[in-house]
Design a protein around this motif. Structure first.
Motif, mmCIF file in Angstrom:
data_model
loop_
_atom_site.group_PDB
_atom_site.id
_atom_site.type_symbol
_atom_site.label_atom_id
_atom_site.label_comp_id
_atom_site.label_asym_id
_atom_site.label_seq_id
_atom_site.Cartn_x
_atom_site.Cartn_y
_atom_site.Cartn_z
ATOM 1 N N ASN A 218 40.747 50.285 44.454
ATOM 2 C CA ASN A 218 40.695 50.800 45.816
ATOM 3 C C ASN A 218 39.269 51.123 46.233
ATOM 4 O O ASN A 218 38.616 51.971 45.631
ATOM 5 N N ASP A 219 38.821 50.418 47.268
ATOM 6 C CA ASP A 219 37.474 50.609 47.812
ATOM 7 C C ASP A 219 36.413 50.565 46.714
ATOM 8 O O ASP A 219 35.461 51.340 46.716
ATOM 9 N N ASN A 220 36.591 49.641 45.790
ATOM 10 C CA ASN A 220 35.685 49.504 44.659
ATOM 11 C C ASN A 220 34.932 48.175 44.799
ATOM 12 O O ASN A 220 35.386 47.140 44.305
ATOM 13 N N ILE A 221 33.808 48.231 45.464
ATOM 14 C CA ILE A 221 33.012 47.032 45.732
ATOM 15 C C ILE A 221 32.647 46.311 44.433
ATOM 16 O O ILE A 221 32.663 45.086 44.372
ATOM 17 N N SER A 222 32.350 47.070 43.384
ATOM 18 C CA SER A 222 32.000 46.462 42.094
ATOM 19 C C SER A 222 33.130 45.577 41.569
ATOM 20 O O SER A 222 32.886 44.505 41.029
ATOM 21 N N ALA A 223 34.369 46.039 41.739
ATOM 22 C CA ALA A 223 35.522 45.259 41.271
ATOM 23 C C ALA A 223 35.623 43.941 42.038
ATOM 24 O O ALA A 223 35.926 42.902 41.453
ATOM 25 N N TYR A 224 35.356 43.982 43.329
ATOM 26 C CA TYR A 224 35.442 42.759 44.142
ATOM 27 C C TYR A 224 34.341 41.770 43.748
ATOM 28 O O TYR A 224 34.574 40.569 43.669
ATOM 29 N N ILE A 225 33.161 42.298 43.474
ATOM 30 C CA ILE A 225 32.040 41.441 43.068
ATOM 31 C C ILE A 225 32.291 40.852 41.686
ATOM 32 O O ILE A 225 32.120 39.651 41.469
ATOM 33 N N GLU A 226 32.696 41.700 40.730
ATOM 34 C CA GLU A 226 32.946 41.250 39.351
ATOM 35 C C GLU A 226 34.003 40.157 39.288
ATOM 36 O O GLU A 226 33.882 39.204 38.530
ATOM 37 N N THR A 227 35.071 40.330 40.065
ATOM 38 C CA THR A 227 36.200 39.395 39.988
ATOM 39 C C THR A 227 36.083 38.233 40.973
ATOM 40 O O THR A 227 36.834 37.273 40.875
ATOM 41 N N LYS A 228 35.165 38.371 41.946
ATOM 42 C CA LYS A 228 35.042 37.392 43.033
ATOM 43 C C LYS A 228 36.351 37.285 43.822
ATOM 44 O O LYS A 228 36.754 36.221 44.282
ATOM 45 N N LYS A 229 37.024 38.437 43.947
ATOM 46 C CA LYS A 229 38.282 38.532 44.687
ATOM 47 C C LYS A 229 38.140 39.589 45.776
ATOM 48 O O LYS A 229 37.381 40.541 45.632
ATOM 49 N N THR A 230 38.907 39.403 46.835
ATOM 50 C CA THR A 230 38.932 40.413 47.887
ATOM 51 C C THR A 230 39.840 41.564 47.454
ATOM 52 O O THR A 230 40.637 41.425 46.513
ATOM 53 N N LYS A 231 39.749 42.668 48.154
ATOM 54 C CA LYS A 231 40.632 43.799 47.873
ATOM 55 C C LYS A 231 42.086 43.359 47.991
ATOM 56 O O LYS A 231 42.917 43.684 47.142
ATOM 57 N N ASP A 232 42.391 42.598 49.026
ATOM 58 C CA ASP A 232 43.757 42.135 49.239
ATOM 59 C C ASP A 232 44.235 41.268 48.078
ATOM 60 O O ASP A 232 45.365 41.409 47.611
ATOM 61 N N GLN A 233 43.386 40.377 47.606
ATOM 62 C CA GLN A 233 43.768 39.522 46.481
ATOM 63 C C GLN A 233 44.004 40.344 45.216
ATOM 64 O O GLN A 233 44.947 40.088 44.467
ATOM 65 N N LEU A 234 43.146 41.347 44.986
ATOM 66 C CA LEU A 234 43.320 42.190 43.801
ATOM 67 C C LEU A 234 44.556 43.064 43.900
ATOM 68 O O LEU A 234 45.202 43.347 42.892
ATOM 69 N N MET A 235 44.899 43.470 45.121
ATOM 70 C CA MET A 235 46.081 44.316 45.292
ATOM 71 C C MET A 235 47.380 43.532 45.111
ATOM 72 O O MET A 235 48.409 44.103 44.781
ATOM 73 N N ARG A 236 47.335 42.248 45.298
ATOM 74 C CA ARG A 236 48.543 41.421 45.219
ATOM 75 C C ARG A 236 49.102 41.327 43.799
ATOM 76 O O ARG A 236 50.309 41.288 43.585
ATOM 77 N N ARG A 237 48.193 41.300 42.815
ATOM 78 C CA ARG A 237 48.597 41.191 41.410
ATOM 79 C C ARG A 237 47.647 42.023 40.555
ATOM 80 O O ARG A 237 46.488 42.206 40.921
ATOM 81 N N MET A 238 48.118 42.443 39.410
ATOM 82 C CA MET A 238 47.234 43.101 38.455
ATOM 83 C C MET A 238 46.323 42.023 37.860
ATOM 84 O O MET A 238 46.739 40.873 37.682
ATOM 85 N N HIS A 239 45.083 42.405 37.562
ATOM 86 C CA HIS A 239 44.112 41.476 36.997
ATOM 87 C C HIS A 239 43.482 42.081 35.756
ATOM 88 O O HIS A 239 43.425 43.297 35.604
#
Length: 117
Positions: free
Chosen positions: A37-58
């Motif tokens: 949630n609102d974790n820019i580092s997670a989006y950069i590390e995974t190259k996924k958007t917040k929405d994409q990360l919220m859809r499934r566990m990674h």
């Protein structure tokens, strides 16, 4: 040992409860738990958007991004009482059934959290 990061949605009460349970059972210091949630580092590390990360566990395992039901196998393999279940569900035919069940549960949770959060 593998370096593992588990990306999860802490704002989902069901997801958060489950992750908190796993945290108490897993003693591997190489596993990091990352709230997306609102974790820019997670989006950069995974190259996924917040929405994409919220859809499934990674999970990021030694630099490889894994999503969905396979993440449970990674987690369960770290817990003695779930290792056998992980081995069983890893089998191709059973994994397909597990995958379908995971998706059937994950989609409504995603939609609920998207609407209410």
């Amino acid at each position: 040992m593998d370096n593992i990061k588990i990306y999860f949605n802490q704002s989902c009460s069901i997801c958060n409860s489950e992750i908190n349970y796993y945290k108490t059972k897993i003693k591997n210091p190489l596993i990091q738990w990352v709230n997306i949630n609102d974790n820019i580092s997670a989006y950069i590390e995974t190259k996924k958007t917040k929405d994409q990360l919220m859809r499934r566990m990674h999970a990021m395992v030694n630099g490889e991004l894994i999503a969905g039901a396979k993440v449970f196998l990674i987690i369960w393999n770290e817990i003695d009482r779930f290792k056998t279940l992980a081995k069983i569900l890893k089998q191709p035919i059973l994994f397909q059934v597990f995958f379908i069940i995971y998706e059937a549960i994950a989609l409504p949770l995603y939609l609920k959290n998207k609407i209410f959060n």
